[in-house]
Design a protein around this motif. Sequence first.
Motif, mmCIF file in Angstrom:
data_model
loop_
_atom_site.group_PDB
_atom_site.id
_atom_site.type_symbol
_atom_site.label_atom_id
_atom_site.label_comp_id
_atom_site.label_asym_id
_atom_site.label_seq_id
_atom_site.Cartn_x
_atom_site.Cartn_y
_atom_site.Cartn_z
ATOM 1 N N VAL A 43 0.767 -1.944 4.158
ATOM 2 C CA VAL A 43 -0.308 -2.612 3.431
ATOM 3 C C VAL A 43 0.262 -3.917 2.900
ATOM 4 C CG1 VAL A 43 -1.935 -2.417 1.520
ATOM 5 C CG2 VAL A 43 -1.247 -0.360 2.782
ATOM 6 N N VAL A 44 -0.427 -5.011 3.174
ATOM 7 C CA VAL A 44 0.004 -6.322 2.682
ATOM 8 C C VAL A 44 -1.181 -6.968 1.978
ATOM 9 C CG1 VAL A 44 -0.514 -7.503 4.867
ATOM 10 C CG2 VAL A 44 1.147 -8.499 3.295
ATOM 11 N N THR A 45 -0.904 -7.627 0.879
ATOM 12 C CA THR A 45 -1.974 -8.277 0.151
ATOM 13 C C THR A 45 -2.697 -9.261 1.061
ATOM 14 O OG1 THR A 45 -2.579 -9.509 -1.820
ATOM 15 C CG2 THR A 45 -0.457 -10.058 -0.850
ATOM 16 N N ALA A 46 -4.001 -9.208 1.042
ATOM 17 C CA ALA A 46 -4.817 -10.058 1.912
ATOM 18 C C ALA A 46 -4.665 -11.536 1.578
ATOM 19 C CB ALA A 46 -6.284 -9.648 1.817
ATOM 20 N N ASP A 71 -4.539 14.728 6.613
ATOM 21 C CA ASP A 71 -5.918 14.502 7.037
ATOM 22 C C ASP A 71 -6.475 13.185 6.504
ATOM 23 O OD1 ASP A 71 -5.961 16.943 8.367
ATOM 24 O OD2 ASP A 71 -6.498 17.994 6.514
ATOM 25 N N ALA A 72 -5.672 12.453 5.724
ATOM 26 C CA ALA A 72 -6.164 11.204 5.134
ATOM 27 C C ALA A 72 -6.482 10.203 6.232
ATOM 28 C CB ALA A 72 -5.114 10.629 4.192
ATOM 29 N N ASP A 73 -7.472 9.428 5.978
ATOM 30 C CA ASP A 73 -7.916 8.417 6.927
ATOM 31 C C ASP A 73 -7.697 7.047 6.316
ATOM 32 O OD1 ASP A 73 -10.817 6.890 7.885
ATOM 33 O OD2 ASP A 73 -9.429 7.656 9.367
ATOM 34 N N VAL A 74 -7.446 6.062 7.150
ATOM 35 C CA VAL A 74 -7.229 4.710 6.671
ATOM 36 C C VAL A 74 -8.424 4.208 5.858
ATOM 37 C CG1 VAL A 74 -8.088 3.544 8.723
ATOM 38 C CG2 VAL A 74 -6.357 2.457 7.341
ATOM 39 N N GLN A 75 -9.608 4.722 6.106
ATOM 40 C CA GLN A 75 -10.798 4.317 5.352
ATOM 41 C C GLN A 75 -10.664 4.661 3.871
ATOM 42 O OE1 GLN A 75 -13.254 2.488 6.793
ATOM 43 N NE2 GLN A 75 -11.928 2.556 8.576
ATOM 44 N N LEU A 76 -9.790 5.575 3.563
ATOM 45 C CA LEU A 76 -9.587 5.991 2.185
ATOM 46 C C LEU A 76 -9.303 4.799 1.277
ATOM 47 C CD1 LEU A 76 -9.023 8.388 0.214
ATOM 48 C CD2 LEU A 76 -6.658 8.260 0.979
ATOM 49 N N PHE A 77 -8.550 3.842 1.741
ATOM 50 C CA PHE A 77 -8.176 2.705 0.914
ATOM 51 C C PHE A 77 -9.380 1.917 0.408
ATOM 52 C CE2 PHE A 77 -3.800 3.229 1.310
ATOM 53 C CZ PHE A 77 -3.485 3.545 2.610
ATOM 54 N N ARG A 78 -10.433 1.876 1.159
ATOM 55 C CA ARG A 78 -11.603 1.080 0.788
ATOM 56 C C ARG A 78 -12.374 1.701 -0.378
ATOM 57 N NH1 ARG A 78 -13.014 0.141 6.853
ATOM 58 N NH2 ARG A 78 -11.527 -1.494 7.272
ATOM 59 N N HIS A 79 -12.123 2.945 -0.686
ATOM 60 C CA HIS A 79 -12.906 3.645 -1.701
ATOM 61 C C HIS A 79 -12.128 3.951 -2.970
ATOM 62 C CE1 HIS A 79 -15.910 3.961 1.374
ATOM 63 N NE2 HIS A 79 -15.035 4.540 2.170
ATOM 64 N N LEU A 80 -10.875 3.533 -3.050
ATOM 65 C CA LEU A 80 -10.079 3.867 -4.220
ATOM 66 C C LEU A 80 -10.170 2.796 -5.296
ATOM 67 C CD1 LEU A 80 -6.807 5.251 -2.651
ATOM 68 C CD2 LEU A 80 -8.630 6.523 -3.738
ATOM 69 N N ASP A 81 -10.184 3.243 -6.512
ATOM 70 C CA ASP A 81 -10.132 2.356 -7.662
ATOM 71 C C ASP A 81 -8.745 1.695 -7.675
ATOM 72 O OD1 ASP A 81 -9.131 2.403 -10.774
ATOM 73 O OD2 ASP A 81 -11.214 1.738 -10.537
ATOM 74 N N PRO A 82 -8.641 0.389 -7.986
ATOM 75 C CA PRO A 82 -7.329 -0.281 -7.994
ATOM 76 C C PRO A 82 -6.285 0.414 -8.859
ATOM 77 C CG PRO A 82 -9.073 -1.898 -8.121
ATOM 78 C CD PRO A 82 -9.732 -0.546 -8.223
ATOM 79 N N ALA A 83 -6.685 1.016 -9.970
ATOM 80 C CA ALA A 83 -5.717 1.723 -10.814
ATOM 81 C C ALA A 83 -5.121 2.912 -10.072
ATOM 82 C CB ALA A 83 -6.397 2.196 -12.098
ATOM 83 N N LEU A 93 -5.200 -6.292 -2.839
ATOM 84 C CA LEU A 93 -4.496 -5.548 -3.881
ATOM 85 C C LEU A 93 -4.787 -6.182 -5.245
ATOM 86 C CD1 LEU A 93 -1.139 -5.080 -1.985
ATOM 87 C CD2 LEU A 93 -2.800 -3.308 -2.509
ATOM 88 N N PRO A 94 -4.878 -5.370 -6.265
ATOM 89 C CA PRO A 94 -5.202 -5.897 -7.591
ATOM 90 C C PRO A 94 -4.043 -6.680 -8.199
ATOM 91 C CG PRO A 94 -4.764 -3.550 -7.700
ATOM 92 C CD PRO A 94 -4.741 -3.924 -6.247
ATOM 93 N N ALA A 95 -4.369 -7.521 -9.175
ATOM 94 C CA ALA A 95 -3.342 -8.270 -9.898
ATOM 95 C C ALA A 95 -2.343 -7.293 -10.492
ATOM 96 C CB ALA A 95 -3.992 -9.100 -10.988
ATOM 97 N N GLY A 96 -1.078 -7.632 -10.410
ATOM 98 C CA GLY A 96 -0.033 -6.777 -10.941
ATOM 99 C C GLY A 96 0.484 -5.734 -9.975
ATOM 100 N N ALA A 97 -0.224 -5.522 -8.869
ATOM 101 C CA ALA A 97 0.236 -4.562 -7.856
ATOM 102 C C ALA A 97 1.317 -5.226 -7.007
ATOM 103 C CB ALA A 97 -0.938 -4.134 -6.978
#
Length: 167
Positions: A66-69, A99-111, A47-51
Amino acid sequence: MSLRQVRRRCEQLARSIDVPDPFDIEGLLGDLGMRRGRPIVLLPFALPAGAPSGLCVAAGSADYLVVTASATGPQRDHIVLHELAHLLLGHRLQALDPDADVQLFRHLDPAVIRTMLGRTTYSTIEEQEAEILASLLGQRAHPWAAPAPDRTSDPVVEQLGRSLEHG
């Protein structure tokens, strides 16, 4: 709702949850997912800083915690328990398209992640409830229990260990 009422509600719910011994967060999520008829999936994510350090997301067929790594050990467990508490308490979640897939998270911009998954919809009462329930479950899980003191160790270390023990 008063803090006393919040605490009572959380204590009642906590009593209904079997916490594995020895504690295993994945086992707890698996058991609760089966009980609810809907999988609860733990997703470590950078997760990005500030999230927020944790998020709860409902998708069509599963709920994702979802937990920060960067969180590990007891800190990670508490973040997961806090997000799980939001789920168990029925708090409003940010819902993804079915229909969203968990893979979606890997492709999103942090904003986008901050906007889409932010905890802006939770009230102060909901945050209090989640924190209390997470703490109650954490106490039962004993992930923060101090190791038994080594009787051959420094007396100061033994005294500190005794002062930190609960109960």
